[in-house]
Scaffold this motif. Structure first.
Motif, mmCIF file in Angstrom:
data_model
loop_
_atom_site.group_PDB
_atom_site.id
_atom_site.type_symbol
_atom_site.label_atom_id
_atom_site.label_comp_id
_atom_site.label_asym_id
_atom_site.label_seq_id
_atom_site.Cartn_x
_atom_site.Cartn_y
_atom_site.Cartn_z
ATOM 1 N N UNK A 116 56.474 48.729 30.881
ATOM 2 C CA UNK A 116 55.845 49.461 31.965
ATOM 3 C C UNK A 116 54.513 50.006 31.458
ATOM 4 N N UNK A 117 53.458 49.708 32.197
ATOM 5 C CA UNK A 117 52.134 50.217 31.830
ATOM 6 C C UNK A 117 51.855 51.503 32.602
ATOM 7 N N UNK A 118 51.387 52.504 31.897
ATOM 8 C CA UNK A 118 50.982 53.756 32.535
ATOM 9 C C UNK A 118 49.512 53.636 32.904
ATOM 10 N N UNK A 119 49.225 53.789 34.184
ATOM 11 C CA UNK A 119 47.854 53.716 34.696
ATOM 12 C C UNK A 119 47.631 54.925 35.588
ATOM 13 N N UNK A 120 46.427 55.049 36.124
ATOM 14 C CA UNK A 120 46.139 56.148 37.044
ATOM 15 C C UNK A 120 45.454 55.632 38.301
ATOM 16 N N UNK A 121 45.582 56.403 39.345
ATOM 17 C CA UNK A 121 44.882 56.177 40.604
ATOM 18 C C UNK A 121 44.125 57.457 40.901
ATOM 19 N N UNK A 122 42.811 57.416 40.698
ATOM 20 C CA UNK A 122 41.960 58.591 40.859
ATOM 21 C C UNK A 122 42.488 59.762 40.026
ATOM 22 N N UNK A 123 42.893 59.445 38.798
ATOM 23 C CA UNK A 123 43.359 60.457 37.862
ATOM 24 C C UNK A 123 44.831 60.808 37.965
ATOM 25 N N UNK A 124 45.516 60.351 38.992
ATOM 26 C CA UNK A 124 46.934 60.650 39.175
ATOM 27 C C UNK A 124 47.789 59.576 38.510
ATOM 28 N N UNK A 125 48.746 59.988 37.710
ATOM 29 C CA UNK A 125 49.589 59.063 36.957
ATOM 30 C C UNK A 125 50.461 58.213 37.883
ATOM 31 N N UNK A 126 50.436 56.905 37.623
ATOM 32 C CA UNK A 126 51.328 55.941 38.265
ATOM 33 C C UNK A 126 51.688 54.929 37.177
ATOM 34 N N UNK A 127 52.490 53.947 37.498
ATOM 35 C CA UNK A 127 52.838 52.944 36.499
ATOM 36 C C UNK A 127 53.064 51.592 37.163
ATOM 37 N N UNK A 128 53.116 50.573 36.322
ATOM 38 C CA UNK A 128 53.431 49.229 36.795
ATOM 39 C C UNK A 128 54.886 48.930 36.468
ATOM 40 N N UNK A 129 55.380 47.808 36.958
ATOM 41 C CA UNK A 129 56.781 47.457 36.735
ATOM 42 C C UNK A 129 57.029 46.905 35.340
ATOM 43 N N UNK A 130 55.983 46.642 34.572
ATOM 44 C CA UNK A 130 56.167 46.092 33.232
ATOM 45 C C UNK A 130 54.840 45.932 32.526
ATOM 46 N N UNK A 131 54.805 45.041 31.566
ATOM 47 C CA UNK A 131 53.587 44.764 30.812
ATOM 48 C C UNK A 131 53.120 43.350 31.102
ATOM 49 N N UNK A 132 51.822 43.161 31.068
ATOM 50 C CA UNK A 132 51.237 41.838 31.287
ATOM 51 C C UNK A 132 51.782 40.849 30.266
ATOM 52 N N UNK A 133 51.690 39.553 30.559
ATOM 53 C CA UNK A 133 52.160 38.553 29.588
ATOM 54 C C UNK A 133 51.476 38.737 28.236
ATOM 55 N N UNK A 134 52.190 38.445 27.190
ATOM 56 C CA UNK A 134 51.681 38.602 25.826
ATOM 57 C C UNK A 134 50.654 37.523 25.505
ATOM 58 N N UNK A 135 49.614 37.921 24.766
ATOM 59 C CA UNK A 135 48.639 36.959 24.284
ATOM 60 C C UNK A 135 49.368 35.972 23.381
ATOM 61 N N UNK A 136 49.095 34.697 23.591
ATOM 62 C CA UNK A 136 49.752 33.639 22.840
ATOM 63 C C UNK A 136 50.966 33.058 23.550
#
Length: 165
Positions: free
Chosen positions: A1-21
């Motif tokens: 799960x990636x922690x991101x923000x929307x106009x400074x407010x904490x939200x998250x994604x359902x996971x992490x992007x595919x791994x490099x490689x």
């Protein structure tokens, strides 16, 4: 799960992007003419996936314009602009802006792309839309670069993405 923000407010994604490689997950998305494209349709090319919540927001529209301009001179490279917008909205936007160096793809039908790439927003007012992210895939289908943009209201790092080609 990636922690991101929307106009400074904490939200998250359902996971992490595919791994490099790793091998990029396959997908089937809808084009502006309502046909379908999959990852294999772009096999043998460098693929820049410009992923965003909606082309009807300023930053999302800017990223499409920027990649349309900056990637147009790259050899053997295609820019896929992917959102859950309806294909009609994507077509209208590109026609109004005169953009023809990007391929608009919609995940509106079943949302599998956002789930498979683990980039759907998990909570907050934009829940279930795509987060702002860049995924670069080489001609062999291997992920070579990713950026989960930490603030939805900010543009991706175009320079870093283009250097990854």
């Amino acid at each position: 799960m990636a922690d991101i923000t929307l106009k400074g407010n904490a939200i998250s994604t359902i996971g992490d992007l595919p791994k490099i490689g790793s091998k990029a997950p396959n997908f089937t998305l809808t084009t502006v003419d309502l046909s379908h494209k999959s990852l294999s349709d772009f096999e043998g090319k460098n693929i820049i996936m410009n992923i965003f919540p909606s082309v009807d927001t300023g930053i999302c529209a800017m990223s499409v314009r920027e990649f349309n301009e900056k990637a147009s001179g790259l050899d053997n490279t295609v820019v896929l602009c992917i959102s859950k917008d309806l294909p009609f909205a994507q077509a209208r936007f590109c026609a109004a802006e005169g953009l023809d160096n990007v391929v608009m793809l919609s995940d509106f039908a079943n949302g599998d792309f956002g789930k498979d790439y683990k980039l759907n927003i998990a909570n907050g007012p934009m829940a279930d839309l795509h987060s702002r992210a860049i995924v670069i895939v080489n001609p062999k289908g291997i992920v070579t670069y990713t950026q989960q943009v930490p603030e939805i209201a900010e543009e991706p790092n175009y320079e870093a993405a283009l250097k990854a080609i």
